[in-house]
Design a protein around this motif. Structure first.
Motif, PDB file in Angstrom:
ATOM      1  N   GLY A 150      -6.431   1.736 -15.821  1.00 46.14           N
ATOM      2  CA  GLY A 150      -7.236   2.369 -16.848  1.00 46.14           C
ATOM      3  C   GLY A 150      -8.314   1.410 -17.304  1.00 46.14           C
ATOM      4  N   ALA A 151      -9.424   1.968 -17.749  1.00 45.07           N
ATOM      5  CA  ALA A 151     -10.527   1.151 -18.259  1.00 45.07           C
ATOM      6  C   ALA A 151     -11.134   1.864 -19.457  1.00 45.07           C
ATOM      7  CB  ALA A 151     -11.582   0.925 -17.193  1.00 45.07           C
ATOM      8  N   ASN A 210     -12.115   6.288  -6.474  1.00 43.49           N
ATOM      9  CA  ASN A 210     -12.981   5.702  -7.497  1.00 43.49           C
ATOM     10  C   ASN A 210     -12.138   4.878  -8.455  1.00 43.49           C
ATOM     11  OD1 ASN A 210     -15.826   5.667  -8.262  1.00 43.49           O
ATOM     12  ND2 ASN A 210     -15.081   6.432 -10.220  1.00 43.49           N
ATOM     13  N   CYS A 211     -12.590   3.682  -8.736  1.00 44.34           N
ATOM     14  CA  CYS A 211     -11.878   2.781  -9.649  1.00 44.34           C
ATOM     15  C   CYS A 211     -12.047   3.218 -11.100  1.00 44.34           C
ATOM     16  CB  CYS A 211     -12.412   1.356  -9.500  1.00 44.34           C
ATOM     17  SG  CYS A 211     -12.176   0.644  -7.865  1.00 44.34           S
ATOM     18  N   ALA A 212     -11.131   2.781 -11.938  1.00 41.24           N
ATOM     19  CA  ALA A 212     -11.153   3.122 -13.364  1.00 41.24           C
ATOM     20  C   ALA A 212     -12.423   2.633 -14.052  1.00 41.24           C
ATOM     21  CB  ALA A 212      -9.928   2.539 -14.054  1.00 41.24           C
ATOM     22  N   GLU A 213     -12.865   1.430 -13.706  1.00 42.75           N
ATOM     23  CA  GLU A 213     -14.036   0.861 -14.349  1.00 42.75           C
ATOM     24  C   GLU A 213     -15.277   1.703 -14.082  1.00 42.75           C
ATOM     25  OE1 GLU A 213     -11.728  -0.544 -12.454  1.00 42.75           O
ATOM     26  OE2 GLU A 213     -11.740  -2.727 -12.644  1.00 42.75           O
ATOM     27  N   ARG A 214     -15.450   2.106 -12.828  1.00 42.33           N
ATOM     28  CA  ARG A 214     -16.608   2.930 -12.483  1.00 42.33           C
ATOM     29  C   ARG A 214     -16.484   4.321 -13.091  1.00 42.33           C
ATOM     30  NH1 ARG A 214     -16.844   3.052  -6.601  1.00 42.33           N
ATOM     31  NH2 ARG A 214     -14.837   2.009  -6.623  1.00 42.33           N
ATOM     32  N   GLY A 227     -23.628   1.959 -29.299  1.00 45.07           N
ATOM     33  CA  GLY A 227     -23.570   2.875 -30.432  1.00 45.07           C
ATOM     34  C   GLY A 227     -22.182   2.997 -31.038  1.00 45.07           C
ATOM     35  N   GLY A 228     -21.174   2.367 -30.412  1.00 46.26           N
ATOM     36  CA  GLY A 228     -19.811   2.402 -30.935  1.00 46.26           C
ATOM     37  C   GLY A 228     -18.897   3.386 -30.246  1.00 46.26           C
ATOM     38  N   THR A 229     -19.445   4.207 -29.353  1.00 47.52           N
ATOM     39  CA  THR A 229     -18.609   5.172 -28.646  1.00 47.52           C
ATOM     40  C   THR A 229     -17.836   4.467 -27.537  1.00 47.52           C
ATOM     41  OG1 THR A 229     -20.212   6.916 -29.093  1.00 47.52           O
ATOM     42  CG2 THR A 229     -18.615   7.348 -27.351  1.00 47.52           C
ATOM     43  N   ILE A 230     -16.585   4.873 -27.357  1.00 43.46           N
ATOM     44  CA  ILE A 230     -15.743   4.337 -26.297  1.00 43.46           C
ATOM     45  C   ILE A 230     -15.565   5.422 -25.248  1.00 43.46           C
ATOM     46  CG2 ILE A 230     -13.441   3.486 -25.700  1.00 43.46           C
ATOM     47  CD1 ILE A 230     -13.334   2.419 -28.630  1.00 43.46           C
ATOM     48  N   TYR A 231     -15.800   5.046 -24.003  1.00 40.25           N
ATOM     49  CA  TYR A 231     -15.610   5.944 -22.867  1.00 40.25           C
ATOM     50  C   TYR A 231     -14.492   5.361 -22.014  1.00 40.25           C
ATOM     51  CZ  TYR A 231     -20.234   7.549 -24.262  1.00 40.25           C
ATOM     52  OH  TYR A 231     -21.307   8.032 -24.980  1.00 40.25           O
ATOM     53  N   SER A 232     -13.523   6.186 -21.683  1.00 35.94           N
ATOM     54  CA  SER A 232     -12.410   5.687 -20.888  1.00 35.94           C
ATOM     55  C   SER A 232     -12.404   6.342 -19.524  1.00 35.94           C
ATOM     56  CB  SER A 232     -11.088   5.941 -21.609  1.00 35.94           C
ATOM     57  OG  SER A 232     -10.901   7.319 -21.820  1.00 35.94           O
ATOM     58  N   LYS A 276     -18.907   7.948 -16.542  1.00 36.29           N
ATOM     59  CA  LYS A 276     -18.737   8.954 -17.594  1.00 36.29           C
ATOM     60  C   LYS A 276     -19.697   8.645 -18.744  1.00 36.29           C
ATOM     61  CE  LYS A 276     -14.465  10.119 -18.946  1.00 36.29           C
ATOM     62  NZ  LYS A 276     -13.201  10.076 -19.718  1.00 36.29           N
ATOM     63  N   ALA A 277     -19.764   7.385 -19.128  1.00 39.08           N
ATOM     64  CA  ALA A 277     -20.655   6.982 -20.226  1.00 39.08           C
ATOM     65  C   ALA A 277     -22.112   7.267 -19.877  1.00 39.08           C
ATOM     66  CB  ALA A 277     -20.461   5.501 -20.538  1.00 39.08           C
ATOM     67  N   VAL A 278     -22.516   6.866 -18.690  1.00 39.58           N
ATOM     68  CA  VAL A 278     -23.903   7.067 -18.281  1.00 39.58           C
ATOM     69  C   VAL A 278     -24.224   8.563 -18.217  1.00 39.58           C
ATOM     70  CG1 VAL A 278     -25.567   6.756 -16.392  1.00 39.58           C
ATOM     71  CG2 VAL A 278     -24.094   4.852 -17.096  1.00 39.58           C
TER      72      VAL A 278
END
Length: 132
Positions: free
Chosen positions: A29-30, A54-58, A36-41, A63-65
């Protein structure tokens, strides 16, 4: 929004629980913290054709992008391993694409962690600056 390493790692631990890893059984998990303070997992998503995995980090960064975030402060990575779980080379390159100074928290199943910057984990990264 202020968040500490341990809280970001907890988001990664929760994301790990959603991993799809029927082949390796290596759940990761990543969680990435945007400016802006938002967390994307994200979690790792395996495929019978391993190259399509696909790795967790990517997953977290993509997802964030896809939601419009491109400036990041930190990313945390966690797995079920006794060892610290580091981003693979491809993930390091993706992390470096967005922030040369981003903090990277690597952790293990006990929640112990170490802190690095992406520059420490991938010195001399190939970036957009190299294309000028």
């Amino acid at each position: 929004m202020m968040i500490d390493a341990r809280e970001l790692i907890n988001y990664a631990i929760i994301a790990k629980g959603k991993a799809y890893a029927p082949y390796s059984k290596f759940r990761v998990g990543a969680a990435v913290l945007a400016k802006g303070g938002t967390i994307y997992s994200g979690c790792n998503v395996e495929n019978a054709s391993f190259g399509a995995t696909n790795c967790a980090e990517r997953t977290a960064i993509f997802k964030a992008v896809s939601e419009g975030a491109k400036d990041f402060i930190a990313i945390a990575v966690n797995s079920d391993s006794e060892n610290f779980t580091y981003p693979c080379g491809i993930c390091r390159q993706v992390i470096a694409e967005f922030s040369a100074g981003m903090k990277v928290y690597v952790s293990n199943r006990k929640g112990e962690y170490k802190e690095y910057t992406i520059n420490e984990l991938l010195p001399g990264a190939f970036t957009g600056e190299d294309m000028k």
